[in-house]
Write an enzyme that holds these catalytic residues in place. Structure first.
Site, mmCIF file in Angstrom:
data_model
loop_
_atom_site.group_PDB
_atom_site.id
_atom_site.type_symbol
_atom_site.label_atom_id
_atom_site.label_comp_id
_atom_site.label_asym_id
_atom_site.label_seq_id
_atom_site.Cartn_x
_atom_site.Cartn_y
_atom_site.Cartn_z
ATOM 1 N N ARG A 160 0.050 6.099 -27.284
ATOM 2 C CA ARG A 160 1.510 5.992 -27.264
ATOM 3 C C ARG A 160 2.130 6.821 -28.374
ATOM 4 O O ARG A 160 3.269 7.277 -28.270
ATOM 5 C CB ARG A 160 1.947 4.528 -27.390
ATOM 6 C CG ARG A 160 3.471 4.352 -27.436
ATOM 7 C CD ARG A 160 3.915 2.943 -27.125
ATOM 8 N NE ARG A 160 3.242 1.950 -27.928
ATOM 9 C CZ ARG A 160 3.603 1.613 -29.183
ATOM 10 N NH1 ARG A 160 4.634 2.202 -29.758
ATOM 11 N NH2 ARG A 160 2.940 0.688 -29.847
ATOM 12 N N TYR A 169 24.198 14.758 -14.114
ATOM 13 C CA TYR A 169 23.348 14.069 -13.158
ATOM 14 C C TYR A 169 23.768 12.598 -13.079
ATOM 15 O O TYR A 169 24.147 11.998 -14.080
ATOM 16 C CB TYR A 169 21.901 14.222 -13.614
ATOM 17 C CG TYR A 169 20.883 13.402 -12.873
ATOM 18 C CD1 TYR A 169 20.835 13.396 -11.480
ATOM 19 C CD2 TYR A 169 19.941 12.660 -13.566
ATOM 20 C CE1 TYR A 169 19.882 12.654 -10.807
ATOM 21 C CE2 TYR A 169 18.982 11.922 -12.903
ATOM 22 C CZ TYR A 169 18.955 11.920 -11.516
ATOM 23 O OH TYR A 169 18.016 11.180 -10.859
ATOM 24 N N ASP A 212 20.619 20.057 -21.094
ATOM 25 C CA ASP A 212 19.686 19.789 -20.005
ATOM 26 C C ASP A 212 19.425 21.114 -19.294
ATOM 27 O O ASP A 212 20.307 21.664 -18.636
ATOM 28 C CB ASP A 212 20.278 18.757 -19.045
ATOM 29 C CG ASP A 212 19.298 18.356 -17.944
ATOM 30 O OD1 ASP A 212 18.410 19.154 -17.603
ATOM 31 O OD2 ASP A 212 19.434 17.232 -17.418
ATOM 32 N N LYS A 234 10.562 18.703 -12.112
ATOM 33 C CA LYS A 234 11.138 19.734 -11.256
ATOM 34 C C LYS A 234 10.373 21.056 -11.377
ATOM 35 O O LYS A 234 9.202 21.126 -11.034
ATOM 36 C CB LYS A 234 12.619 19.894 -11.596
ATOM 37 C CG LYS A 234 13.405 18.566 -11.675
ATOM 38 C CD LYS A 234 13.278 17.693 -10.452
ATOM 39 C CE LYS A 234 14.283 16.542 -10.405
ATOM 40 N NZ LYS A 234 14.098 15.509 -11.419
#
Length: 403
Positions: free
Chosen positions: A59, A112, A184, A209
């Site tokens: 982690r 978004y 972004d 993406k």
């Protein structure tokens, strides 16, 4: 020993991976482990205290994930990358890592749908306000900055309207006010646009993406200055825990190797399809940075290598016609993601941006007759043939009259 290159294509394959440190394996190994063994108790103490580099727990840091983070930092021209379980995990970690109650975020007018939802959640529950503005010029931007504005958040191109924001202009204004700028960069990938080199401070991606490119990974990444990213790593990433798995990192390392080749094809196909969509009698208008009539065409030329693989367009009619067109498609798939090998289409008003109130959607330019197309890697002739037959099936009588 790996060679440092000035060429993007070479770094997309080699950056962040040293073969000699991993037993000579040509492909980066997947370190599929949750924890790491210390040689002795003193080493464990030093690593937990931050006095010695090394791995403790996945982690916090994992070798395969670090390879991906280092490759992304190289490709974006930043000092440090951080990998996350999703694009929204990256966005939320950056915002929560840099903001506090009472702060204000200045955002590009369109974002978004899930980013919009996060902003609203932060306002309702954490008292972190936000404003959505066009960011069309310096005067308007300066006028919108409040005394408590602590961060500027941009999408460029904006999802799904494809509007561009002048990154150098925003960075110039923000620098004078000592406000960090987050971009972004999902729609472009670092191959087409590198916001850090335009003066911005942090870049975020939905790695799902274009970075992945094959529709089989959920992931996110942020890249920026070493000290800022380390601050986010030790707070929002470590304690909230939206980390990337080693296998996802390995898939992304593999996908990025072909990013330049894929992006060239996406862009070339989109240019051809955009021209034909623009000419079609059933299309009211298209929104594509490579269209000479696009409002920010010149800005796109300045800050993007190519126009990208995304096209949005308005069809004649409304939601019924939009859905009929999508349902008539055979090759093109109805799906909300983008950047895959397959060409994808979606209806933003009822899909990706359904969470945005109708009044806000209209203000953003997300109308019921707007469709968003992610142009894939198929032969462009087949993509167009499918779009054309779908349009023809819905507007058959009208097109017969026009012809």
């Amino acid at each position: 020993m790996s060679m440092k290159s000035k060429y993007f294509e070479t770094n997309a394959i080699h950056a962040g991976y040293e073969v000699s440190k991993h037993g000579g394996s040509l492909s980066p190994p997947i370190y599929q482990t949750s924890t790491f063994v210390f040689p002795d108790a003193e080493t464990g103490e030093r690593r937990f205290a931050g006095n010695e580099a090394g791995y403790v727990y996945s982690r916090l840091k994992n070798p395969t994930v670090v390879m991906f983070e280092e490759r992304m930092a190289e490709l974006e021209g930043g000092e440090k990358g951080l990998a996350f379980a999703s694009g929204m995990a990256a966005v939320s970690a950056v915002l929560l890592g840099l903001l506090k109650t009472g702060d204000h975020i200045l955002c590009s007018e369109g974002v978004y749908g899930c980013t919009f939802g996060l902003l609203q959640y932060m306002e309702d529950h954490l008292q972190i306000g936000h404003s959505l503005i066009p960011m069309e010029n310096e005067a308007a931007l300066e006028a919108a900055i409040l005394p408590n504005t602590s961060l500027i958040y941009i999408e460029s191109p904006i999802n799904p309207t494809m509007k561009l924001v002048d990154l150098e202009m925003v960075s110039r204004v923000a620098r004078e006010k000592n406000i960090p700028v987050i971009v972004d960069n999902t729609f472009c990938s670092p191959y087409l646009q590198q916001p850090l080199k335009k003066g911005c401070d942090i870049v975020v991606h939905s790695a799902t993406k274009y970075l992945c490119g094959h529709g089989d990974v959920i992931g996110g990444v942020a890249v920026g200055r070493q000290d800022v990213m380390q601050q986010i790593a030790m707070t929002a990433q470590k304690d909230i825990g939206g980390i990337m798995s080693p296998f996802e990192a390995w898939l992304l390392l593999r996908g990025i190797k072909t990013l330049p080749v894929r992006m060239d094809r996406h862009c070339d196909n989109a240019e051809r399809v955009a021209v034909l969509l623009k000419r079609h009698p059933s299309i009211e208008s298209i929104f594509f940075p490579g269209d000479p009539d696009f409002a920010q065409y010149k800005a796109g030329k300045r800050q993007m290598k190519k126009a990208g693989g995304m096209i949005s367009f308005l069809i004649k009619g409304g939601k019924p016609e939009a859905q009929q067109i999508m349902n008539a498609l055979k090759l093109v798939k109805i799906a909300v993601s983008l950047g895959d090998a397959e060409t994808l289409i979606q209806h933003p008003a009822t899909m990706t941006h359904a969470v945005v109130p109708e009044q806000e959607r209209e203000k953003m330019g997300i109308k019921q007759n707007l469709l968003r197309l992610s142009v894939g890697l198929e032969a462009w002739q087949d993509i167009w043939a499918d779009l054309e037959q779908a349009l023809q099936s819905v507007y058959q009588k009208e097109n017969q009259v026009v012809r």
